[in-house]
Design an enzyme around this catalytic site. Structure first.
Site, PDB file in Angstrom:
ATOM      1  N   GLU A  44       7.691  -2.913  19.126  1.00 49.74           N
ATOM      2  CA  GLU A  44       8.905  -2.336  18.546  1.00 49.74           C
ATOM      3  C   GLU A  44       9.345  -1.095  19.312  1.00 49.74           C
ATOM      4  OE1 GLU A  44       8.964  -3.192  13.889  1.00 49.74           O
ATOM      5  OE2 GLU A  44       7.089  -2.270  14.550  1.00 49.74           O
ATOM      6  N   TYR A  92      32.432  14.196   8.193  1.00 48.16           N
ATOM      7  CA  TYR A  92      31.651  12.972   8.350  1.00 48.16           C
ATOM      8  C   TYR A  92      31.319  12.680   9.805  1.00 48.16           C
ATOM      9  CZ  TYR A  92      36.504  11.244   8.124  1.00 48.16           C
ATOM     10  OH  TYR A  92      37.856  11.076   8.272  1.00 48.16           O
ATOM     11  N   LYS A 125      16.282  -2.037   8.616  1.00 45.77           N
ATOM     12  CA  LYS A 125      15.948  -2.669   9.894  1.00 45.77           C
ATOM     13  C   LYS A 125      16.409  -4.114   9.789  1.00 45.77           C
ATOM     14  CE  LYS A 125      12.112  -1.907  12.198  1.00 45.77           C
ATOM     15  NZ  LYS A 125      10.718  -1.930  12.709  1.00 45.77           N
TER      16      LYS A 125
END
Length: 118
Positions: free
Chosen positions: A21, A53, A98
Protein backbone atom coordinates in the site's frame (compact mmCIF):
# COMPACT_ATOMS: atom_id res chain seq x y z
CA UNK A 1 -24.20 28.45 14.24
CA UNK A 2 -23.85 27.15 10.73
CA UNK A 3 -22.38 24.22 8.85
CA UNK A 4 -20.02 24.04 5.90
CA UNK A 5 -19.70 20.69 4.11
CA UNK A 6 -17.20 19.59 1.53
CA UNK A 7 -18.18 16.30 -0.06
CA UNK A 8 -16.22 13.81 -2.09
CA UNK A 9 -12.70 15.25 -1.97
CA UNK A 10 -10.73 12.77 -4.07
CA UNK A 11 -7.04 12.11 -3.45
CA UNK A 12 -4.52 9.44 -4.30
CA UNK A 13 -2.45 8.50 -1.24
CA UNK A 14 -0.32 5.77 0.31
CA UNK A 15 -1.96 4.86 3.62
CA UNK A 16 -2.16 1.32 4.95
CA UNK A 17 -0.45 -1.34 7.02
CA UNK A 18 0.73 -3.40 4.05
CA UNK A 19 4.10 -2.60 2.47
CA UNK A 20 2.45 -2.76 -0.96
CA UNK A 21 0.00 0.00 0.00
CA UNK A 22 2.94 2.30 0.64
CA UNK A 23 4.33 1.57 -2.81
CA UNK A 24 1.22 1.28 -4.97
CA UNK A 25 -1.16 3.69 -3.22
CA UNK A 26 -4.91 3.89 -3.49
CA UNK A 27 -7.81 6.22 -4.18
CA UNK A 28 -9.45 7.92 -1.20
CA UNK A 29 -12.60 9.92 -0.65
CA UNK A 30 -12.89 12.48 2.15
CA UNK A 31 -16.12 14.10 3.33
CA UNK A 32 -15.77 16.99 5.76
CA UNK A 33 -18.25 18.99 7.83
CA UNK A 34 -17.38 21.93 10.07
CA UNK A 35 -19.56 23.99 12.39
CA UNK A 36 -18.92 27.67 13.05
CA UNK A 37 -20.70 30.94 13.67
CA UNK A 38 -21.51 32.05 10.13
CA UNK A 39 -23.64 35.07 11.11
CA UNK A 40 -20.77 37.60 10.97
CA UNK A 41 -19.81 36.56 7.43
CA UNK A 42 -23.44 36.54 6.31
CA UNK A 43 -23.61 40.16 7.42
CA UNK A 44 -20.20 41.38 6.24
CA UNK A 45 -19.93 39.38 2.97
CA UNK A 46 -16.22 39.11 3.80
CA UNK A 47 -14.21 35.91 3.31
CA UNK A 48 -12.07 36.75 6.36
CA UNK A 49 -15.17 36.35 8.56
CA UNK A 50 -15.97 32.78 7.56
CA UNK A 51 -14.41 29.35 7.08
CA UNK A 52 -12.57 29.34 3.77
CA UNK A 53 -13.29 25.97 2.17
CA UNK A 54 -10.18 26.37 0.01
CA UNK A 55 -8.18 26.31 3.27
CA UNK A 56 -10.07 23.19 4.41
CA UNK A 57 -9.35 21.43 1.11
CA UNK A 58 -5.66 22.34 1.33
CA UNK A 59 -5.40 20.89 4.86
CA UNK A 60 -7.01 17.63 3.69
CA UNK A 61 -4.72 17.30 0.67
CA UNK A 62 -1.54 18.13 2.63
CA UNK A 63 -2.29 15.69 5.46
CA UNK A 64 -3.40 12.93 3.09
CA UNK A 65 -0.01 13.23 1.36
CA UNK A 66 1.77 12.11 4.56
CA UNK A 67 1.76 8.31 4.82
CA UNK A 68 0.13 6.73 7.86
CA UNK A 69 -0.77 3.13 8.59
CA UNK A 70 -4.30 3.87 9.81
CA UNK A 71 -7.11 6.02 8.45
CA UNK A 72 -7.86 7.00 12.04
CA UNK A 73 -4.42 8.61 12.31
CA UNK A 74 -4.73 10.75 9.20
CA UNK A 75 -8.30 11.74 10.15
CA UNK A 76 -7.11 12.92 13.59
CA UNK A 77 -4.25 14.89 12.01
CA UNK A 78 -6.71 16.65 9.69
CA UNK A 79 -9.12 17.46 12.54
CA UNK A 80 -6.28 18.78 14.72
CA UNK A 81 -5.06 21.11 11.96
CA UNK A 82 -8.53 22.44 11.23
CA UNK A 83 -9.09 23.38 14.87
CA UNK A 84 -5.57 24.82 15.15
CA UNK A 85 -5.58 26.89 11.96
CA UNK A 86 -9.21 28.03 11.74
CA UNK A 87 -10.22 29.58 15.08
CA UNK A 88 -13.91 30.09 14.28
CA UNK A 89 -14.49 26.35 13.76
CA UNK A 90 -16.17 24.91 16.86
CA UNK A 91 -16.56 21.35 15.66
CA UNK A 92 -15.32 19.26 12.75
CA UNK A 93 -16.41 15.86 11.48
CA UNK A 94 -14.57 13.82 8.88
CA UNK A 95 -15.19 10.64 6.95
CA UNK A 96 -12.12 9.09 5.31
CA UNK A 97 -12.82 6.27 2.85
CA UNK A 98 -10.37 3.97 1.09
CA UNK A 99 -11.84 2.96 -2.26
CA UNK A 100 -11.42 -0.64 -3.42
CA UNK A 101 -9.45 -1.69 -0.32
CA UNK A 102 -7.13 -4.72 -0.61
CA UNK A 103 -9.06 -6.94 1.81
CA UNK A 104 -9.59 -10.02 -0.32
CA UNK A 105 -13.12 -9.35 -1.49
CA UNK A 106 -15.32 -7.21 -3.69
CA UNK A 107 -15.65 -4.19 -1.38
CA UNK A 108 -16.40 -0.71 -2.69
CA UNK A 109 -14.85 1.14 0.24
CA UNK A 110 -14.00 1.10 3.91
CA UNK A 111 -14.57 4.24 5.94
CA UNK A 112 -13.87 5.72 9.33
CA UNK A 113 -15.78 8.66 10.80
CA UNK A 114 -14.39 10.89 13.54
CA UNK A 115 -15.39 14.20 15.03
CA UNK A 116 -13.70 16.68 17.31
CA UNK A 117 -14.93 19.71 19.24
CA UNK A 118 -13.00 22.70 20.45
Amino acid sequence: MGTIKISNIRVYAYHGCLVEEGKIGSDYRIDLKVKANLKPSAKSDNLADTVDYVHLNRIVKEEMAIRTKLLETVAKLILDRILLEIPIVNEAKIKVSKLNPPIGGNVEMVSIIMNQKR
